[in-house]
Write a protein that holds these residues in place. Structure first.
Motif, PDB file in Angstrom:
ATOM      1  N   ARG A  20       0.823  -1.223   0.000  1.00 17.74           N
ATOM      2  CA  ARG A  20       0.000   0.000   0.000  1.00 17.74           C
ATOM      3  C   ARG A  20       0.853   1.267   0.000  1.00 17.74           C
ATOM      4  NH1 ARG A  20      -4.755   0.277   3.815  1.00 17.74           N
ATOM      5  NH2 ARG A  20      -5.433   1.690   2.195  1.00 17.74           N
ATOM      6  N   LEU A  21       2.171   1.105  -0.126  1.00 17.59           N
ATOM      7  CA  LEU A  21       3.089   2.254  -0.128  1.00 17.59           C
ATOM      8  C   LEU A  21       3.497   2.639  -1.540  1.00 17.59           C
ATOM      9  CD1 LEU A  21       5.394   1.252   2.845  1.00 17.59           C
ATOM     10  CD2 LEU A  21       3.816   3.181   2.773  1.00 17.59           C
ATOM     11  N   ASN A  22       2.556   2.586  -2.466  1.00 15.53           N
ATOM     12  CA  ASN A  22       2.878   2.764  -3.881  1.00 15.53           C
ATOM     13  C   ASN A  22       3.621   4.046  -4.216  1.00 15.53           C
ATOM     14  OD1 ASN A  22       0.631   4.238  -3.262  1.00 15.53           O
ATOM     15  ND2 ASN A  22      -0.668   3.368  -4.860  1.00 15.53           N
ATOM     16  N   GLN A  23       3.445   5.106  -3.446  1.00  8.92           N
ATOM     17  CA  GLN A  23       4.125   6.363  -3.789  1.00  8.92           C
ATOM     18  C   GLN A  23       5.481   6.512  -3.108  1.00  8.92           C
ATOM     19  OE1 GLN A  23       0.625   8.233  -2.444  1.00  8.92           O
ATOM     20  NE2 GLN A  23       1.690   9.447  -0.917  1.00  8.92           N
ATOM     21  N   LYS A  27      13.132   1.963   0.501  1.00 12.94           N
ATOM     22  CA  LYS A  27      14.336   2.716   0.893  1.00 12.94           C
ATOM     23  C   LYS A  27      13.970   4.105   1.431  1.00 12.94           C
ATOM     24  CE  LYS A  27      18.827   4.246  -0.683  1.00 12.94           C
ATOM     25  NZ  LYS A  27      19.779   4.398  -1.750  1.00 12.94           N
ATOM     26  N   GLU A  28      13.062   4.811   0.749  1.00 15.87           N
ATOM     27  CA  GLU A  28      12.624   6.137   1.213  1.00 15.87           C
ATOM     28  C   GLU A  28      12.015   6.051   2.614  1.00 15.87           C
ATOM     29  OE1 GLU A  28      10.948   8.930  -2.258  1.00 15.87           O
ATOM     30  OE2 GLU A  28      10.024   6.943  -2.217  1.00 15.87           O
ATOM     31  N   VAL A  29      11.151   5.075   2.805  1.00 11.98           N
ATOM     32  CA  VAL A  29      10.469   4.919   4.091  1.00 11.98           C
ATOM     33  C   VAL A  29      11.468   4.568   5.190  1.00 11.98           C
ATOM     34  CG1 VAL A  29       8.773   3.559   5.376  1.00 11.98           C
ATOM     35  CG2 VAL A  29       8.246   4.344   3.054  1.00 11.98           C
ATOM     36  N   VAL A  30      12.352   3.616   4.914  1.00 11.59           N
ATOM     37  CA  VAL A  30      13.336   3.196   5.921  1.00 11.59           C
ATOM     38  C   VAL A  30      14.259   4.358   6.286  1.00 11.59           C
ATOM     39  CG1 VAL A  30      15.320   1.672   6.315  1.00 11.59           C
ATOM     40  CG2 VAL A  30      13.193   0.741   5.381  1.00 11.59           C
ATOM     41  N   ASN A  31      14.706   5.130   5.292  1.00 10.82           N
ATOM     42  CA  ASN A  31      15.564   6.291   5.580  1.00 10.82           C
ATOM     43  C   ASN A  31      14.830   7.320   6.429  1.00 10.82           C
ATOM     44  OD1 ASN A  31      17.780   5.262   4.213  1.00 10.82           O
ATOM     45  ND2 ASN A  31      17.298   6.323   2.300  1.00 10.82           N
ATOM     46  N   HIS A 129      -0.154   4.003  25.123  1.00  9.46           N
ATOM     47  CA  HIS A 129       1.097   3.752  25.844  1.00  9.46           C
ATOM     48  C   HIS A 129       2.271   4.564  25.300  1.00  9.46           C
ATOM     49  CE1 HIS A 129      -1.274   0.390  27.318  1.00  9.46           C
ATOM     50  NE2 HIS A 129      -0.459   0.404  28.342  1.00  9.46           N
ATOM     51  N   SER A 130       1.981   5.614  24.523  1.00  9.73           N
ATOM     52  CA  SER A 130       3.047   6.457  23.987  1.00  9.73           C
ATOM     53  C   SER A 130       2.610   7.918  23.967  1.00  9.73           C
ATOM     54  CB  SER A 130       3.441   5.993  22.580  1.00  9.73           C
ATOM     55  OG  SER A 130       2.350   6.056  21.699  1.00  9.73           O
ATOM     56  N   SER A 131       3.590   8.805  23.849  1.00 14.84           N
ATOM     57  CA  SER A 131       3.266  10.230  23.736  1.00 14.84           C
ATOM     58  C   SER A 131       3.556  10.766  22.336  1.00 14.84           C
ATOM     59  CB  SER A 131       4.036  11.050  24.781  1.00 14.84           C
ATOM     60  OG  SER A 131       5.430  10.925  24.588  1.00 14.84           O
ATOM     61  N   ARG A 132       4.253   9.980  21.529  1.00 18.13           N
ATOM     62  CA  ARG A 132       4.521  10.356  20.131  1.00 18.13           C
ATOM     63  C   ARG A 132       4.207   9.170  19.232  1.00 18.13           C
ATOM     64  NH1 ARG A 132      10.216  12.935  18.307  1.00 18.13           N
ATOM     65  NH2 ARG A 132       9.203  14.755  19.216  1.00 18.13           N
ATOM     66  N   VAL A 133       3.650   9.496  18.056  1.00 13.25           N
ATOM     67  CA  VAL A 133       3.375   8.484  17.041  1.00 13.25           C
ATOM     68  C   VAL A 133       4.091   8.902  15.765  1.00 13.25           C
ATOM     69  CG1 VAL A 133       1.593   7.350  15.644  1.00 13.25           C
ATOM     70  CG2 VAL A 133       1.131   7.892  18.046  1.00 13.25           C
ATOM     71  N   ILE A 134       4.916   8.006  15.245  1.00 13.14           N
ATOM     72  CA  ILE A 134       5.590   8.226  13.975  1.00 13.14           C
ATOM     73  C   ILE A 134       4.792   7.469  12.919  1.00 13.14           C
ATOM     74  CG2 ILE A 134       7.694   7.817  12.638  1.00 13.14           C
ATOM     75  CD1 ILE A 134       9.267   8.143  15.265  1.00 13.14           C
ATOM     76  N   ALA A 135       4.278   8.203  11.928  1.00 10.17           N
ATOM     77  CA  ALA A 135       3.326   7.636  10.973  1.00 10.17           C
ATOM     78  C   ALA A 135       3.817   7.734   9.534  1.00 10.17           C
ATOM     79  CB  ALA A 135       1.984   8.355  11.100  1.00 10.17           C
ATOM     80  N   VAL A 136       3.690   6.638   8.811  1.00 10.57           N
ATOM     81  CA  VAL A 136       3.923   6.623   7.372  1.00 10.57           C
ATOM     82  C   VAL A 136       2.547   6.456   6.748  1.00 10.57           C
ATOM     83  CG1 VAL A 136       5.032   5.461   5.445  1.00 10.57           C
ATOM     84  CG2 VAL A 136       6.228   5.650   7.637  1.00 10.57           C
ATOM     85  N   TYR A 137       2.038   7.566   6.200  1.00  8.01           N
ATOM     86  CA  TYR A 137       0.662   7.617   5.733  1.00  8.01           C
ATOM     87  C   TYR A 137       0.613   8.144   4.312  1.00  8.01           C
ATOM     88  CZ  TYR A 137      -4.167   9.184   5.416  1.00  8.01           C
ATOM     89  OH  TYR A 137      -5.448   9.381   4.998  1.00  8.01           O
ATOM     90  N   THR A 138      -0.110   7.458   3.443  1.00  7.93           N
ATOM     91  CA  THR A 138      -0.164   7.824   2.019  1.00  7.93           C
ATOM     92  C   THR A 138      -1.436   8.574   1.614  1.00  7.93           C
ATOM     93  OG1 THR A 138      -1.248   5.764   1.396  1.00  7.93           O
ATOM     94  CG2 THR A 138       1.173   5.768   1.418  1.00  7.93           C
ATOM     95  N   GLY A 139      -2.356   8.742   2.536  1.00  8.01           N
ATOM     96  CA  GLY A 139      -3.623   9.366   2.195  1.00  8.01           C
ATOM     97  C   GLY A 139      -4.765   8.369   2.047  1.00  8.01           C
ATOM     98  N   GLN A 160       4.458  12.720  10.788  1.00  7.72           N
ATOM     99  CA  GLN A 160       4.126  11.866   9.656  1.00  7.72           C
ATOM    100  C   GLN A 160       4.832  12.293   8.384  1.00  7.72           C
ATOM    101  OE1 GLN A 160      -0.199  12.223   9.653  1.00  7.72           O
ATOM    102  NE2 GLN A 160      -0.111  13.185   7.665  1.00  7.72           N
ATOM    103  N   ILE A 161       5.164  11.281   7.596  1.00  2.00           N
ATOM    104  CA  ILE A 161       5.701  11.524   6.263  1.00  2.00           C
ATOM    105  C   ILE A 161       4.526  12.042   5.447  1.00  2.00           C
ATOM    106  CG2 ILE A 161       5.304   9.179   5.376  1.00  2.00           C
ATOM    107  CD1 ILE A 161       8.066   9.386   3.993  1.00  2.00           C
ATOM    108  N   CYS A 162       4.756  13.072   4.677  1.00  2.00           N
ATOM    109  CA  CYS A 162       3.646  13.686   3.948  1.00  2.00           C
ATOM    110  C   CYS A 162       3.433  13.021   2.600  1.00  2.00           C
ATOM    111  CB  CYS A 162       3.922  15.172   3.750  1.00  2.00           C
ATOM    112  SG  CYS A 162       3.970  16.079   5.292  1.00  2.00           S
ATOM    113  N   LYS A 163       2.186  12.929   2.226  1.00  2.00           N
ATOM    114  CA  LYS A 163       1.800  12.394   0.923  1.00  2.00           C
ATOM    115  C   LYS A 163       2.400  13.276  -0.161  1.00  2.00           C
ATOM    116  CE  LYS A 163      -2.325  11.926  -1.786  1.00  2.00           C
ATOM    117  NZ  LYS A 163      -3.740  12.175  -1.832  1.00  2.00           N
ATOM    118  N   LYS A 164       3.019  12.650  -1.148  1.00  2.00           N
ATOM    119  CA  LYS A 164       3.584  13.399  -2.279  1.00  2.00           C
ATOM    120  C   LYS A 164       2.472  13.951  -3.167  1.00  2.00           C
ATOM    121  CE  LYS A 164       7.813  10.713  -2.680  1.00  2.00           C
ATOM    122  NZ  LYS A 164       8.552   9.780  -3.537  1.00  2.00           N
ATOM    123  N   GLY A 165       2.756  15.108  -3.758  1.00  2.00           N
ATOM    124  CA  GLY A 165       1.823  15.627  -4.757  1.00  2.00           C
ATOM    125  C   GLY A 165       0.722  16.386  -4.218  1.00  2.00           C
TER     126      GLY A 165
END
Length: 165
Positions: A20-23, A27-31, A129-139, A160-165
């Motif tokens: 579901r990470l088509n965009q 490598k981009e996500v892991v970095n 159980h956390s105070s921060r959430v790191i999110a990879v979200y495509t829209g 969160q990583i922002c949706k491209k475009g």
């Protein structure tokens, strides 16, 4: 009994499965995750919670385990929706899941039975159980969006990583 998570200094991850990470490339996500985990450590976060799902959760957990070699004070918690949630995956993902599970500082199975509700309960448990959430979200709609909305509604810091475009 599970080790105590320091909620104030805990960070959880949410994101899509690889298909579901088509965009974004893996490598981009892991970095990006690597950078966000470094930033979290610099900001005093010590406890990291992975939902242990294929894709973002597994990649983030693997990065945290590497960082543990440099930062002895950080811990990884595996938050699994239910026992055996990985059974239907490809063998390479099952192997990664098992490696992380063995190396995590602790783990929890949020529900005993499989099903969609178990994944939503797991996501809410991680946010609670956390105070921060790191999110990879495509829209796209689904569990990642619902987790982000739940985190924001409960006053969590969402990066969160922002949706491209």
């Amino acid at each position: 009994m599970m080790k105590e998570i320091d909620v104030k200094h805990a960070c959880s991850f949410t994101g899509h499965r690889p298909e579901r990470l088509n965009q974004y490339s893996e490598k981009e996500v892991v970095n990006w995750l690597d950078q966000q985990i470094d930033a979290a450590v610099e900001n005093g976060y010590t406890d990291f919670i992975s939902g242990m799902q294929r894709g973002v959760d597994i990649w983030a957990a693997e990065i945290v385990l590497k960082k543990k070699k440099e930062h002895e004070n950080i811990r990884l918690f595996a938050a699994c929706a239910f026992p055996g949630m990985e059974r239907q995956w490809e063998s390479s993902w099952i192997e990664r899941y098992n490696d992380i599970f063995k190396l995590a500082d602790d783990h929890v199975f949020v529900r005993n039975n499989p099903g969609r509700a178990a994944f939503y309960a797991r996501n809410e448990w991680m946010v609670d159980h956390s105070s921060r959430v790191i999110a990879v979200y495509t829209g796209a709609p689904g569990g990642t969006l619902d987790t982000i909305k739940y985190a924001e509604a409960n006053g969590r810091d969402v990066i969160q990583i922002c949706k491209k475009g």
